[in-house]
Design a protein around this motif. Structure first.
Motif, mmCIF file in Angstrom:
data_model
loop_
_atom_site.group_PDB
_atom_site.id
_atom_site.type_symbol
_atom_site.label_atom_id
_atom_site.label_comp_id
_atom_site.label_asym_id
_atom_site.label_seq_id
_atom_site.Cartn_x
_atom_site.Cartn_y
_atom_site.Cartn_z
ATOM 1 N N PRO A 1 -25.018 81.841 -87.194
ATOM 2 C CA PRO A 1 -26.003 81.014 -86.477
ATOM 3 C C PRO A 1 -25.927 81.268 -84.971
ATOM 4 C CG PRO A 1 -24.156 79.667 -87.221
ATOM 5 C CD PRO A 1 -23.976 81.023 -87.855
ATOM 6 N N GLU B 1 -25.855 79.287 -82.696
ATOM 7 C CA GLU B 1 -24.936 78.354 -82.032
ATOM 8 C C GLU B 1 -23.597 79.007 -81.721
ATOM 9 O OE1 GLU B 1 -27.743 75.734 -84.445
ATOM 10 O OE2 GLU B 1 -26.766 77.709 -84.659
ATOM 11 N N ARG C 1 -14.549 75.505 -83.074
ATOM 12 C CA ARG C 1 -15.859 74.894 -83.327
ATOM 13 C C ARG C 1 -16.235 75.179 -84.784
ATOM 14 N NH1 ARG C 1 -18.075 75.211 -77.943
ATOM 15 N NH2 ARG C 1 -16.248 75.069 -76.559
ATOM 16 N N ARG C 2 -16.992 74.275 -85.380
ATOM 17 C CA ARG C 2 -17.382 74.411 -86.777
ATOM 18 C C ARG C 2 -18.894 74.237 -86.922
ATOM 19 N NH1 ARG C 2 -12.774 75.911 -89.583
ATOM 20 N NH2 ARG C 2 -13.385 74.787 -91.449
ATOM 21 N N PHE C 3 -19.477 75.046 -87.770
ATOM 22 C CA PHE C 3 -20.910 74.997 -88.042
ATOM 23 C C PHE C 3 -21.094 75.137 -89.552
ATOM 24 C CE2 PHE C 3 -19.888 77.294 -84.173
ATOM 25 C CZ PHE C 3 -20.557 76.592 -83.195
ATOM 26 N N THR C 4 -21.959 74.334 -90.140
ATOM 27 C CA THR C 4 -22.168 74.383 -91.585
ATOM 28 C C THR C 4 -23.654 74.551 -91.887
ATOM 29 O OG1 THR C 4 -20.266 72.926 -91.942
ATOM 30 C CG2 THR C 4 -21.789 73.208 -93.780
ATOM 31 N N THR C 5 -23.955 75.491 -92.762
ATOM 32 C CA THR C 5 -25.324 75.699 -93.242
ATOM 33 C C THR C 5 -25.301 75.713 -94.766
ATOM 34 O OG1 THR C 5 -25.022 78.105 -93.025
ATOM 35 C CG2 THR C 5 -26.104 76.963 -91.199
ATOM 36 N N ARG D 1 -19.398 77.502 -94.386
ATOM 37 C CA ARG D 1 -18.654 76.895 -93.285
ATOM 38 C C ARG D 1 -18.246 77.979 -92.295
ATOM 39 N NH1 ARG D 1 -14.577 73.801 -97.463
ATOM 40 N NH2 ARG D 1 -16.173 72.525 -98.520
ATOM 41 N N THR D 2 -18.837 77.923 -91.120
ATOM 42 C CA THR D 2 -18.575 78.927 -90.091
ATOM 43 C C THR D 2 -17.632 78.344 -89.054
ATOM 44 O OG1 THR D 2 -20.798 79.835 -90.418
ATOM 45 C CG2 THR D 2 -19.621 80.470 -88.405
#
Length: 238
Positions: A20, A22, A178-182, A229-230
């Motif tokens: 992403p 982000e 940092r964590r990013f979820t799609t 989960r990134t």
């Protein structure tokens, strides 16, 4: 770093998800605009897609078949067919060293020290990658049952292993995660193709690969709902 994916370089590039935007913005917010970028274990360029937005990139990739796909996609990138361990940093040190889903392929005894020494003072280390989970618990269990039925030793890395590794090195300042979820949804056939690009699958002999795909094909009904989960681990050289 091994050369496990070269046989499926084109498939890897087609089916592996990118990152992403982000992630790109978070790296920029943390370290500012980089003045030189080196990417470790670049593969076919899934992480490179973000990094080229900053400026010129030198990408290290040991597998010539993966490197060929990377060059075709990003002719502006300086692709060097080498491992991180064999690479000699330039006299003008980069201000950003990035690694997308390849930190585990680097020598665990030396990767932090090598990255730290290769960076310019004040430079940023950015390690990011995906952890593949499933939005549907029933589907997650069905997939796990098939994979463990073929290989009972299969195991995931700890959730925050990269952060813990960077902290344990005792070299870095300002370590942050940092964590990013799609939640991408894949057709079953697409998921079976994705499975063929994972390192545990590729390490298996052909008979076990066939059993894995047949088992998943029988266990799955329709689409696969991923929980992607990134994680992004950032650190600074002071």
């Amino acid at each position: 770093m091994g050369q496990l994916f070269g046989e499926v370089a084109a498939l890897y590039d087609e089916v592996r998800p990118g990152y992403p935007d982000e992630v790109r913005q978070a790296i920029l917010d943390y370290g500012g605009p980089p003045t030189g970028i080196v990417e470790l274990g670049a593969g076919t360029g899934k992480g490179t897609e973000l990094l080229v937005a900053y400026g010129p990139v030198t990408a290290l990739e040991p597998d010539p078949r993966m490197a060929a796909v990377l060059r075709a996609k990003f002719p502006q990138v300086d692709v060097v067919v080498t491992t991180f361990e064999e690479w000699t940093p330039p006299d003008r040190r980069p201000s950003l060293i990035a690694c997308a889903l390849a930190w585990h392929w680097m020598d665990p005894q030396t990767r932090n020290r090598r990255a730290f020494d290769a960076l310019a003072p004040g430079g940023t280390l950015a390690v990011f990658g995906h952890k593949y989970a499933y939005a549907d618990p029933g589907q997650a269990k069905a997939i796990s049952d098939v994979l463990r039925g073929v290989d009972p030793t299969v195991a995931d890395r700890a959730e925050h292993w990269v952060r813990d590794d960077v902290l344990a090195a005792g070299l870095w300042s300002g370590v942050d995660e940092r964590r990013f979820t799609t939640y991408p949804i894949l057709a079953k056939q697409r998921y079976l193709e994705l499975m063929q690009t994972f390192s545990p699958f590729r390490r298996h002999p052909p008979d076990e690969q066939r059993r894995t795909l047949e088992g998943l094909d029988a266990a799955l009904d329709g689409s696969v709902h991923l929980e992607l989960r990134t994680s992004l681990v950032l650190a600074r050289k002071i």
